[in-house]
Design a protein around this motif. Structure first.
Motif, PDB file in Angstrom:
ATOM      1  N   TYR A  99       0.848  -1.186   0.000  1.00 47.06           N
ATOM      2  CA  TYR A  99       0.000   0.000   0.000  1.00 47.06           C
ATOM      3  C   TYR A  99       0.889   1.244   0.000  1.00 47.06           C
ATOM      4  N   ILE A 100       0.335   2.328  -0.453  1.00 44.95           N
ATOM      5  CA  ILE A 100       1.101   3.574  -0.583  1.00 44.95           C
ATOM      6  C   ILE A 100       1.136   4.336   0.741  1.00 44.95           C
ATOM      7  N   LYS A 101       2.320   4.794   1.111  1.00 48.89           N
ATOM      8  CA  LYS A 101       2.484   5.636   2.291  1.00 48.89           C
ATOM      9  C   LYS A 101       3.291   6.880   1.919  1.00 48.89           C
ATOM     10  N   ASN A 105       6.312  14.812   6.664  1.00 47.25           N
ATOM     11  CA  ASN A 105       6.720  16.182   6.304  1.00 47.25           C
ATOM     12  C   ASN A 105       7.271  16.319   4.888  1.00 47.25           C
ATOM     13  N   THR A 106       6.968  15.379   4.010  1.00 47.99           N
ATOM     14  CA  THR A 106       7.399  15.482   2.614  1.00 47.99           C
ATOM     15  C   THR A 106       6.268  14.989   1.709  1.00 47.99           C
ATOM     16  N   ASP A 107       6.455  15.199   0.400  1.00 52.93           N
ATOM     17  CA  ASP A 107       5.482  14.709  -0.573  1.00 52.93           C
ATOM     18  C   ASP A 107       5.922  13.364  -1.157  1.00 52.93           C
ATOM     19  N   LYS A 108       7.046  12.845  -0.667  1.00 57.93           N
ATOM     20  CA  LYS A 108       7.572  11.595  -1.208  1.00 57.93           C
ATOM     21  C   LYS A 108       6.736  10.402  -0.741  1.00 57.93           C
ATOM     22  N   LYS A 109       6.481   9.496  -1.691  1.00 60.02           N
ATOM     23  CA  LYS A 109       5.673   8.322  -1.392  1.00 60.02           C
ATOM     24  C   LYS A 109       6.487   7.038  -1.572  1.00 60.02           C
ATOM     25  N   TYR A 110       6.032   5.981  -0.941  1.00 56.88           N
ATOM     26  CA  TYR A 110       6.692   4.689  -1.085  1.00 56.88           C
ATOM     27  C   TYR A 110       5.672   3.587  -0.833  1.00 56.88           C
ATOM     28  N   LEU A 111       6.018   2.373  -1.210  1.00 57.93           N
ATOM     29  CA  LEU A 111       5.142   1.221  -0.983  1.00 57.93           C
ATOM     30  C   LEU A 111       5.578   0.488   0.279  1.00 57.93           C
ATOM     31  N   ALA A 112       4.607   0.144   1.099  1.00 59.26           N
ATOM     32  CA  ALA A 112       4.878  -0.585   2.335  1.00 59.26           C
ATOM     33  C   ALA A 112       3.948  -1.786   2.416  1.00 59.26           C
ATOM     34  N   LEU A 113       4.287  -2.727   3.271  1.00 58.47           N
ATOM     35  CA  LEU A 113       3.407  -3.873   3.501  1.00 58.47           C
ATOM     36  C   LEU A 113       3.734  -4.480   4.854  1.00 58.47           C
ATOM     37  N   LYS A 114       2.812  -5.311   5.352  1.00 55.38           N
ATOM     38  CA  LYS A 114       3.023  -5.962   6.640  1.00 55.38           C
ATOM     39  C   LYS A 114       3.301  -7.450   6.456  1.00 55.38           C
ATOM     40  N   ILE A 115       4.356  -7.891   7.100  1.00 56.60           N
ATOM     41  CA  ILE A 115       4.727  -9.299   7.126  1.00 56.60           C
ATOM     42  C   ILE A 115       4.600  -9.773   8.566  1.00 56.60           C
ATOM     43  N   ASP A 116       3.656 -10.656   8.822  1.00 56.57           N
ATOM     44  CA  ASP A 116       3.416 -11.163  10.176  1.00 56.57           C
ATOM     45  C   ASP A 116       3.200 -10.019  11.166  1.00 56.57           C
TER      46      ASP A 116
END
Length: 223
Positions: A99-101, A105-116
């Motif tokens: 999912y996108i996060k 304090n910035t406009d930069k985005k990245y993809l994150a996910l949960k493992i366990d």
């Protein structure tokens, strides 16, 4: 370009091949919408995952975590930047979608996910598994400048100090010109990019650093 239709329940099973044009026509998608559809791993016809045909032979999958409790399961990731969970008892396997996060304090985005239950930065996890473990001063970058493209062949580990220097001050920082999120031209320096596009070097830097509100070009730093 053709795409393989992989069984969403068993991504090792190829169910057919379809062209990019056919998918766009069937789903009534623009170029950008098609790109997002594929790289965000959305399900096609309720049972297929689309994968670029040229990358099929290079696919590798590695188990990154095994959980031994009442719901024994394994988590894995492949070189296409896709994550999976498989339950030991039933043998069922499904894809986990990042999912996108947005960075604080910035406009930069990245993809994150949960493992366990634990959250990870998707690109960092892939780089650590397939490239090498990285140190505190390293940073994982997407070569084409698109944070959603986390395939292994688009990732690189560099020193944070050198990366930041290149983005802000280096006259030799490479610049990419993109159209519809695809790299169409690269320049060896901001000066060369400015000369080709009739812009000043500072304007090129502003474009790449997202300081221009209504840019004429889609310019990004590349490696």
């Amino acid at each position: 370009m053709n795409y393989l239709m992989l069984n969403k329940d068993d991504i090792t099973e190829v169910c057919g091949v379809i062209s990019k044009a056919e998918v766009k026509k069937e789903l009534v998608l623009t170029e950008h919408q098609f790109w997002s559809f594929v790289y965000l791993g959305k399900i096609f016809r309720e049972k297929y995952i689309l994968v670029e045909e040229e990358f099929k032979k290079e696919r590798q999958e590695v188990v990154i975590k095994e959980v031994k409790d009442d719901r024994a399961r394994t988590y894995s990731v492949d070189t296409f930047g896709r994550f999976y969970i498989k339950w030991k008892k039933s043998g069922k396997k499904r894809e986990i979608f990042p999912y996108i996060k947005k960075k604080t304090n910035t406009d930069k985005k990245y993809l994150a996910l949960k493992i366990d239950g634990k959250e990870y930065v998707a690109k960092n996890l892939i780089a650590a598994v397939f490239i090498r473990s990285y140190k505190k001063n390293d940073i994982v970058i997407c070569n084409d400048g698109d944070f959603r493209n986390i395939r292994l062949d688009n990732l690189n580990i560099v020193q944070k100090k050198e990366y930041c220097k290149g983005r802000t001050t280096s006259k030799n920082a490479k610049v990419g010109l993109f159209e519809n999120n695809e790299l169409v031209q690269s320049y060896p320096s901001t000066r060369k990019a400015g000369s080709a596009l009739f812009l000043s070097r500072q304007t090129i830097c502003d474009y790449c650093n997202n300081k221009v509100k209504k840019p004429i070009y889609d310019l990004r730093w590349i490696c």
